[in-house]
Design an enzyme around this catalytic site. Structure first.
Site, PDB file in Angstrom:
ATOM      1  N   ASN A   1     -14.343 -16.134  -4.953  1.00 42.02           N
ATOM      2  CA  ASN A   1     -13.614 -15.936  -6.211  1.00 42.02           C
ATOM      3  C   ASN A   1     -14.215 -16.825  -7.302  1.00 42.02           C
ATOM      4  O   ASN A   1     -14.632 -17.960  -7.047  1.00 42.02           O
ATOM      5  CB  ASN A   1     -12.107 -16.169  -6.063  1.00 42.02           C
ATOM      6  CG  ASN A   1     -11.737 -17.506  -5.452  1.00 42.02           C
ATOM      7  OD1 ASN A   1     -12.487 -18.062  -4.661  1.00 42.02           O
ATOM      8  ND2 ASN A   1     -10.579 -18.015  -5.812  1.00 42.02           N
TER       9      ASN A   1
ATOM     10  N   CYS B   1     -12.060 -11.627  -7.919  1.00 43.72           N
ATOM     11  CA  CYS B   1     -11.748 -11.963  -6.528  1.00 43.72           C
ATOM     12  C   CYS B   1     -13.023 -11.963  -5.678  1.00 43.72           C
ATOM     13  O   CYS B   1     -14.014 -11.293  -6.009  1.00 43.72           O
ATOM     14  CB  CYS B   1     -10.804 -10.933  -5.931  1.00 43.72           C
ATOM     15  SG  CYS B   1      -9.171 -10.901  -6.656  1.00 43.72           S
TER      16      CYS B   1
ATOM     17  N   GLU C   1     -13.576 -10.559  -2.780  1.00 40.58           N
ATOM     18  CA  GLU C   1     -13.924  -9.263  -2.190  1.00 40.58           C
ATOM     19  C   GLU C   1     -14.716  -8.411  -3.183  1.00 40.58           C
ATOM     20  O   GLU C   1     -15.718  -7.789  -2.838  1.00 40.58           O
ATOM     21  CB  GLU C   1     -12.664  -8.485  -1.787  1.00 40.58           C
ATOM     22  CG  GLU C   1     -11.777  -9.195  -0.771  1.00 40.58           C
ATOM     23  CD  GLU C   1     -10.740 -10.116  -1.402  1.00 40.58           C
ATOM     24  OE1 GLU C   1     -11.034 -10.754  -2.432  1.00 40.58           O
ATOM     25  OE2 GLU C   1      -9.626 -10.189  -0.856  1.00 40.58           O
TER      26      GLU C   1
ATOM     27  N   CYS D   1      -5.860  -8.363  -2.394  1.00 41.54           N
ATOM     28  CA  CYS D   1      -4.965  -7.842  -3.436  1.00 41.54           C
ATOM     29  C   CYS D   1      -5.180  -6.333  -3.597  1.00 41.54           C
ATOM     30  O   CYS D   1      -6.163  -5.764  -3.105  1.00 41.54           O
ATOM     31  CB  CYS D   1      -5.200  -8.577  -4.756  1.00 41.54           C
ATOM     32  SG  CYS D   1      -6.704  -8.074  -5.609  1.00 41.54           S
TER      33      CYS D   1
HETATM   34  N1  THU Z   1      -8.090 -13.904  -4.958  1.00 36.06           N
HETATM   35  C1  THU Z   1      -9.145 -13.374  -4.282  1.00 36.06           C
HETATM   36  O1  THU Z   1     -10.271 -13.890  -4.350  1.00 36.06           O
HETATM   37  N2  THU Z   1      -8.928 -12.258  -3.527  1.00 36.06           N
HETATM   38  C2  THU Z   1      -7.740 -11.610  -3.409  1.00 36.06           C
HETATM   39  O2  THU Z   1      -7.668 -10.569  -2.778  1.00 36.06           O
HETATM   40  C3  THU Z   1      -6.546 -12.176  -4.042  1.00 36.06           C
HETATM   41  C4  THU Z   1      -6.748 -13.353  -4.919  1.00 36.06           C
HETATM   42  C5  THU Z   1      -8.311 -15.102  -5.792  1.00 36.06           C
HETATM   43  C6  THU Z   1      -8.200 -14.883  -7.264  1.00 36.06           C
HETATM   44  C7  THU Z   1      -7.844 -16.252  -7.776  1.00 36.06           C
HETATM   45  O3  THU Z   1      -9.026 -16.982  -8.006  1.00 36.06           O
HETATM   46  C8  THU Z   1      -7.094 -16.903  -6.610  1.00 36.06           C
HETATM   47  O4  THU Z   1      -7.353 -16.105  -5.483  1.00 36.06           O
HETATM   48  C9  THU Z   1      -5.600 -17.018  -6.827  1.00 36.06           C
HETATM   49  O5  THU Z   1      -5.053 -15.789  -7.172  1.00 36.06           O
END
Ligand code: THU
Length: 132
Positions: A45, A56, A58, A89
């Site tokens: 992320n 994110c 992914e 998410c």
């Molecule tokens: N985040 C991800 O990297 N992947 C997800 O599927 C959900 C959330 C990250 C985004 C942000 O930097 C942190 O998690 C908190 O939301």
């Protein structure tokens, strides 16, 4: 997927999580994609002071793989700091569905407990996927 293979992908995701740029949430996420020809692409992320611009792990992994010329993924490992399994998410589920089938394996674990990973599929996480 065999446990040894799964652990390899989870460890790649954990290495990527170390590169997370997460000064706002302090929540580090790493993802690793396994292509149908056994290559691995990783992502983490990357947050931004303008919060909504955050990407994110992914999606970072998917976009890196696609930009490198690979579009068919058979497994995805997702790991994060904290002690809960980091389910992807909704936005990432939809982006994964562009390049993965419902049978694509999704491995999920907190970094502190990689070996206790949960194994599911994209079809289970995102049934009735939107497609054009
Ligand atoms: N985040 C991800 O990297 N992947 C997800 O599927 C959900 C959330 C990250 C985004 C942000 O930097 C942190 O998690 C908190 O939301």
């Amino acid at each position: 997927m065999k446990k040894t293979e799964a652990m390899k992908l989870l460890r790649a995701a954990a290495l990527a999580a170390k590169n997370a740029h997460a000064p706002y949430s302090r929540f580090q996420v790493g993802a690793a994609l396994l292509t149908d020809d056994q290559r691995t692409f990783i992502g983490c992320n990357v947050e931004n002071a303008s919060y909504g611009l955050t990407i994110c792990a992914e999606r970072a992994a998917v976009f890196t793989a696609v930009a490198s010329g690979w579009k068919k993924f058979i497994a995805v490992a997702i790991v994060a700091s904290g002690d809960k399994p980091p389910y992807p998410c909704g936005a990432c589920r939809q982006v994964l569905a562009e390049f993965c089938g419902p049978e694509t394996e999704i491995l999920i674990a907190p970094i502190s407990k990689l070996a206790s990973y949960e194994e599911t599929t994209l079809g289970e996480l995102l049934p009735k996927t939107f497609k054009l």
